[in-house]
Design a protein around this motif. Structure first.
Motif, short mmCIF file in Angstrom:
data_model
loop_
_atom_site.label_atom_id
_atom_site.label_comp_id
_atom_site.label_asym_id
_atom_site.label_seq_id
_atom_site.Cartn_x
_atom_site.Cartn_y
_atom_site.Cartn_z
N PHE A 102 55.74 51.32 25.57
CA PHE A 102 57.16 51.08 25.36
C PHE A 102 57.79 52.02 24.32
N MET A 103 57.04 52.36 23.27
CA MET A 103 57.63 53.13 22.18
C MET A 103 57.39 54.63 22.29
N LEU A 104 56.27 55.02 22.89
CA LEU A 104 55.95 56.45 23.00
C LEU A 104 56.07 56.95 24.43
N LYS A 105 56.44 56.04 25.34
CA LYS A 105 56.59 56.39 26.76
C LYS A 105 55.29 56.93 27.35
N GLU A 106 54.15 56.46 26.81
CA GLU A 106 52.86 56.81 27.38
C GLU A 106 52.51 55.72 28.39
N ARG A 107 52.70 56.01 29.65
CA ARG A 107 52.63 54.99 30.69
C ARG A 107 51.26 54.32 30.75
N LEU A 108 51.27 52.98 30.80
CA LEU A 108 50.04 52.21 30.93
C LEU A 108 49.77 52.00 32.42
N GLN A 109 48.72 52.62 32.95
CA GLN A 109 48.41 52.56 34.37
C GLN A 109 47.88 51.17 34.75
N LYS A 110 47.77 50.94 36.07
CA LYS A 110 47.30 49.64 36.56
C LYS A 110 45.89 49.33 36.07
N MET A 111 45.02 50.34 36.06
CA MET A 111 43.66 50.12 35.56
C MET A 111 43.67 49.82 34.06
N GLY A 112 44.63 50.40 33.35
CA GLY A 112 44.77 50.12 31.93
C GLY A 112 45.18 48.67 31.70
N ILE A 113 46.10 48.17 32.54
CA ILE A 113 46.51 46.76 32.46
C ILE A 113 45.32 45.84 32.75
N LEU A 114 44.51 46.24 33.75
CA LEU A 114 43.30 45.47 34.07
C LEU A 114 42.35 45.44 32.87
N GLY A 115 42.21 46.58 32.20
CA GLY A 115 41.36 46.65 31.01
C GLY A 115 41.86 45.72 29.92
N CYS A 116 43.20 45.67 29.71
CA CYS A 116 43.78 44.79 28.70
C CYS A 116 43.49 43.32 29.02
N ILE A 117 43.71 42.96 30.29
CA ILE A 117 43.47 41.57 30.70
C ILE A 117 42.00 41.20 30.53
N THR A 118 41.11 42.13 30.89
CA THR A 118 39.67 41.89 30.76
C THR A 118 39.30 41.65 29.31
N CYS A 119 39.84 42.45 28.39
CA CYS A 119 39.57 42.27 26.95
C CYS A 119 40.06 40.92 26.46
N ILE A 120 41.24 40.52 26.90
CA ILE A 120 41.81 39.23 26.48
C ILE A 120 40.94 38.07 26.97
N VAL A 121 40.53 38.14 28.25
CA VAL A 121 39.68 37.08 28.82
C VAL A 121 38.37 36.98 28.05
N GLY A 122 37.74 38.14 27.79
CA GLY A 122 36.49 38.14 27.04
C GLY A 122 36.66 37.59 25.64
N SER A 123 37.78 37.94 24.99
CA SER A 123 38.05 37.46 23.63
C SER A 123 38.22 35.95 23.60
N VAL A 124 38.92 35.40 24.61
CA VAL A 124 39.12 33.95 24.69
C VAL A 124 37.78 33.24 24.84
N VAL A 125 36.90 33.77 25.68
CA VAL A 125 35.57 33.18 25.89
C VAL A 125 34.78 33.18 24.58
N ILE A 126 34.84 34.30 23.84
CA ILE A 126 34.12 34.40 22.56
C ILE A 126 34.65 33.39 21.55
N VAL A 127 36.00 33.26 21.49
CA VAL A 127 36.61 32.33 20.54
C VAL A 127 36.22 30.88 20.85
N ILE A 128 36.22 30.53 22.14
CA ILE A 128 35.90 29.16 22.54
C ILE A 128 34.46 28.79 22.16
N HIS A 129 33.54 29.75 22.31
CA HIS A 129 32.12 29.46 22.11
C HIS A 129 31.58 29.99 20.78
#
Length: 335
Positions: free
Chosen positions: A97-124
């Motif tokens: 958003f700030m540097l106009k460095e476009r986040l590709q679809k695979m990049g979005i997938l990577g972000c979601i994967t990190c968030i899911v993994g982080s939630v699992v770690i926090v829960i356990h």
């Protein structure tokens, strides 16, 4: 009801990632502004030191590192260290958003994967017993299991420095990053010990007089200096898009192993809880690798080997004044 120790560590770790991720964007915007009005940092310029945005980024990063330091006091490394991946997500989203460095679809997938993994770690994440004195930490550091880990780590580091670095340090990325990651695991456990000593001292139980406190401080200083030295060598020698994910994977893995051995992070947990944490950790690593692979792909598809300059007799001028000549590999184009 007050927050648990793990909850405090979690909040600090997430805040740390937010500050550090934001700091990359602020510093980059500051560098761009400085480069537009003076000599770029990449070619030896220091005009960025006069740019307020760059200093804002530095202050933000320092705040983030302090928060990360304190997070280790309250929560186990198995919870705090993997959450460092959130800073990558934050910097990628802000850059979009700030540097106009476009986040590709695979990049979005990577972000979601990190968030899911982080939630699992926090829960356990396991609940950690906080030592009541630096002497108790010393007892943990001198237990046979951890001494074997330290001896193995120092032996491997010496082998990498004395034998492998002169022979293949410039060609094998694992040499420099192996040294960084191994020393980094000792850095984290030392910093955790120092943080606990500071916390106890502020609570009125002074730990300054104990020689163990100063020993941990010395170990942390030596490890940090060594770690930074070889990380700089790795960044100077190899592509940053490769260095970052490999270093993150190695450093995080070894830190969790060192902390689990010294502080018995998984003591009292059942097999399913430990397995869930490991799965969450692997998920975070996978997301991090996907994010960096996406950036590397974007860099690879960018035009390479192009040289552009403006010619007017023997002098250099702007494009609006004279002819633009572009050379791309062996082909020549004149506009």
């Amino acid at each position: 009801m007050g927050l648990s120790e793990n909850s405090k560590g979690l909040i600090l770790a997430v805040a740390s990632s937010a500050f550090i991720g934001s700091s990359f964007i602020l510093k980059k915007k500051g560098l761009k502004r400085a480069g537009a009005s003076g000599t770029r940092a990449g070619v030896g310029g220091y005009t960025y030191l006069l740019e307020p945005l760059w200093w804002a980024g530095m202050v933000t990063m320092i705040v983030g590192e302090v928060a990360n330091f304190v997070a280790y006091v309250y929560a186990p490394a198995v919870l705090v260290t993997p959450l460092g991946a959130l800073s990558i997500i934050i910097s990628a989203v802000l850059a979009h958003f700030m540097l106009k460095e476009r986040l590709q679809k695979m990049g979005i997938l990577g972000c979601i994967t990190c968030i899911v993994g982080s939630v699992v770690i926090v829960i356990h994440a396991p609940q950690e017993h906080t030592p009541n004195s630096v002497q108790e930490i010393w007892a943990l550091a001198t237990q046979p299991d951890f001494l074997i880990y330290v001896a193995a780590t120092v032996s491997v580091v010496l082998a990498l420095v004395l034998h492998f670095e002169p022979r293949c340090g410039q060609t094998n990325i694992l040499v420099y990053l192996g040294i960084c990651s191994l020393m980094g695991s000792l850095t984290v456990v030392s910093i955790k010990a120092i943080g606990i000593a500071i916390k106890l001292t502020l609570d009125g139980i002074s730990q300054i007089a104990y020689p163990q406190t100063w020993f941990f401080l010395t170990v942390a200083a030596v490890c940090v200096i060594t770690q930074l030295n070889y990380l700089n060598k790795a960044l100077d020698t190899f592509n940053a898009a490769i260095v970052s994910p490999v270093y993150y994977v190695m450093f995080t893995t070894l830190t969790i192993i060192a902390s689990a051995i010294m502080f018995k992070d998984w003591s009292g947990q059942d097999v399913s809880g430990i397995a869930s944490e490991i799965c969450g950790f692997i998920t975070v690593l996978s997301g991090t690798i996907i994010l960096h692979a996406t950036r590397e792909h974007e860099q690879a598809t960018a035009p390479v080997g192009t040289v552009t300059w403006y010619v007017s007799g023997d002098s250099l001028k702007g494009a609006e004044e004279e002819h633009l000549i572009t050379i791309h590999n062996s082909d020549y184009y004149v506009q």
